[in-house]
Design an enzyme around this catalytic site. Structure first.
Site, PDB file in Angstrom:
ATOM      1  N   HIS A 182       0.833  -1.204   0.000  1.00  0.00           N
ATOM      2  CA  HIS A 182       0.000   0.000   0.000  1.00  0.00           C
ATOM      3  C   HIS A 182       0.867   1.252   0.000  1.00  0.00           C
ATOM      4  O   HIS A 182       1.953   1.283   0.590  1.00  0.00           O
ATOM      5  CB  HIS A 182      -0.924   0.007   1.216  1.00  0.00           C
ATOM      6  CG  HIS A 182      -2.047  -0.960   1.109  1.00  0.00           C
ATOM      7  ND1 HIS A 182      -3.176  -0.716   0.355  1.00  0.00           N
ATOM      8  CD2 HIS A 182      -2.210  -2.188   1.642  1.00  0.00           C
ATOM      9  CE1 HIS A 182      -3.994  -1.745   0.437  1.00  0.00           C
ATOM     10  NE2 HIS A 182      -3.437  -2.658   1.217  1.00  0.00           N
TER      11      HIS A 182
ATOM     12  N   ALA B 172      16.737 -15.943   8.820  1.00  0.00           N
ATOM     13  CA  ALA B 172      15.423 -15.965   9.461  1.00  0.00           C
ATOM     14  C   ALA B 172      15.014 -14.558   9.883  1.00  0.00           C
ATOM     15  O   ALA B 172      15.832 -13.772  10.380  1.00  0.00           O
ATOM     16  CB  ALA B 172      15.442 -16.883  10.679  1.00  0.00           C
TER      17      ALA B 172
ATOM     18  N   LYS C 124      20.796  -6.797   5.046  1.00  0.00           N
ATOM     19  CA  LYS C 124      22.080  -6.331   4.521  1.00  0.00           C
ATOM     20  C   LYS C 124      23.024  -7.518   4.392  1.00  0.00           C
ATOM     21  O   LYS C 124      22.922  -8.487   5.150  1.00  0.00           O
ATOM     22  CB  LYS C 124      22.685  -5.275   5.450  1.00  0.00           C
ATOM     23  CG  LYS C 124      21.847  -4.014   5.573  1.00  0.00           C
ATOM     24  CD  LYS C 124      22.505  -3.000   6.491  1.00  0.00           C
ATOM     25  CE  LYS C 124      21.661  -1.735   6.595  1.00  0.00           C
ATOM     26  NZ  LYS C 124      22.285  -0.741   7.501  1.00  0.00           N
TER      27      LYS C 124
ATOM     28  N   ARG D 242      27.747 -11.886   4.453  1.00  0.00           N
ATOM     29  CA  ARG D 242      28.701 -12.861   3.956  1.00  0.00           C
ATOM     30  C   ARG D 242      28.552 -12.939   2.443  1.00  0.00           C
ATOM     31  O   ARG D 242      27.453 -12.755   1.926  1.00  0.00           O
ATOM     32  CB  ARG D 242      28.436 -14.223   4.593  1.00  0.00           C
ATOM     33  CG  ARG D 242      29.495 -15.289   4.342  1.00  0.00           C
ATOM     34  CD  ARG D 242      29.147 -16.555   5.115  1.00  0.00           C
ATOM     35  NE  ARG D 242      30.141 -17.592   4.900  1.00  0.00           N
ATOM     36  CZ  ARG D 242      30.065 -18.805   5.430  1.00  0.00           C
ATOM     37  NH1 ARG D 242      29.036 -19.124   6.192  1.00  0.00           N
ATOM     38  NH2 ARG D 242      31.006 -19.697   5.201  1.00  0.00           N
TER      39      ARG D 242
END
Length: 261
Positions: A133, A180, A200, A203
């Site tokens: 939205h 997760a 972000k 690795r």
């Protein structure tokens, strides 16, 4: 033990077996596959793909294409458009490639284009959508403001962790790990691990530099010597595809458990 108590215990045991066997039958009968599609008519539903029972909300399946050898977990919702019965054109707007696994309780909501390439696996409770939205008018309820669509792509071989949210406009490369509960938007390069909200890189792998270690994460421990394949399987709960030479060695050890040095 009194005779009446023995009868009641046996009755409860029998009832438990009947319930579990009945539920197993219901789950098998209610699963959706190309051979057993039930009331659903997908644009594509490949062979050896199964949608576990009970399914979540599924509508406008004529605009959903699912490849072969996929596992769609219990209570997974797959929707094309915002309401049942919409005419969405001739091409699917939600595409799931071959060999994908979608964890239970996940929600995939497509309005313009969501492409999940081959061999993408997700944990439970993942949310993927190509629509959000807008917030253009502070005086109008956000739910009533006109939404915006941006296509979503998840590259082949990627893993999406439990509870992750893939927002409109996400373009995730190949062999990417989404941690997760991460919230992903924008471009994620190939062979990258991303975490956080917003997600972000923590690795990455490049030909020149190799693996760059994640922040504040110890190196993984090696598997101790002497651990058998069966012990490892019992530990991790998942079978491993051993290389041919290892398979031959295991078979030889089984045939001659005490070889002469």
């Amino acid at each position: 033990m009194p005779f009446a108590d023995k009868i009641r215990r046996r009755g409860r045991g029998l009832a438990s077996r009947v319930v579990h066997r009945g539920w197993a039958w219901v789950r098998e009968a209610g699963a959706i596959s190309a051979e057993q599609p039930g009331p659903l008519r997908f644009a594509e539903l490949g062979p050896c793909t199964k949608l576990a029972f009970p399914q979540g909300t599924i509508f406008n399946e004529h605009a959903i294409a699912i490849g072969c050898y996929c596992i769609i977990g219990e209570r997974v919702s797959l929707s094309a458009g915002f309401a049942p019965g919409l005419r969405l054109g001739d091409e699917p707007i939600l595409r799931i490639g071959d060999g994908c696994v979608i964890g239970r309780d996940s929600n995939i909501v497509a309005h313009q284009s969501i492409v999940i390439e081959d061999n993408v696996w997700t944990g439970p409770s993942v949310y993927i959508s190509d629509q959000n939205h807008s917030y253009d008018d502070p005086h109008t309820p956000i739910g009533k403001q006109w939404p915006r669509n941006e296509p979503v792509r998840i590259g082949a071989g990627s893993w999406i962790g439990t509870g992750a949210v893939i927002l409109p406009g996400a373009d995730i490369g190949r062999n990417v790990v989404v941690a997760a509960n991460a919230v992903v938007r924008g471009h994620v390069p190939d062979n990258t691990v991303v975490a956080g909200a917003p997600a972000k890189p923590v690795r990455r792998w490049t030909e020149a530099e190799g693996w760059q270690p994640p922040i504040r994460t110890a190196a993984p421990r090696a598997i101790p010597e002497g651990v058998t394949h069966e012990e490892l399987l019992a530990l991790i709960g998942w079978d491993l595809q051993l290389p041919p030479e290892a398979v031959e060695a295991v078979e030889a050890a089984r045939e001659d458990p005490d070889p002469v040095p």
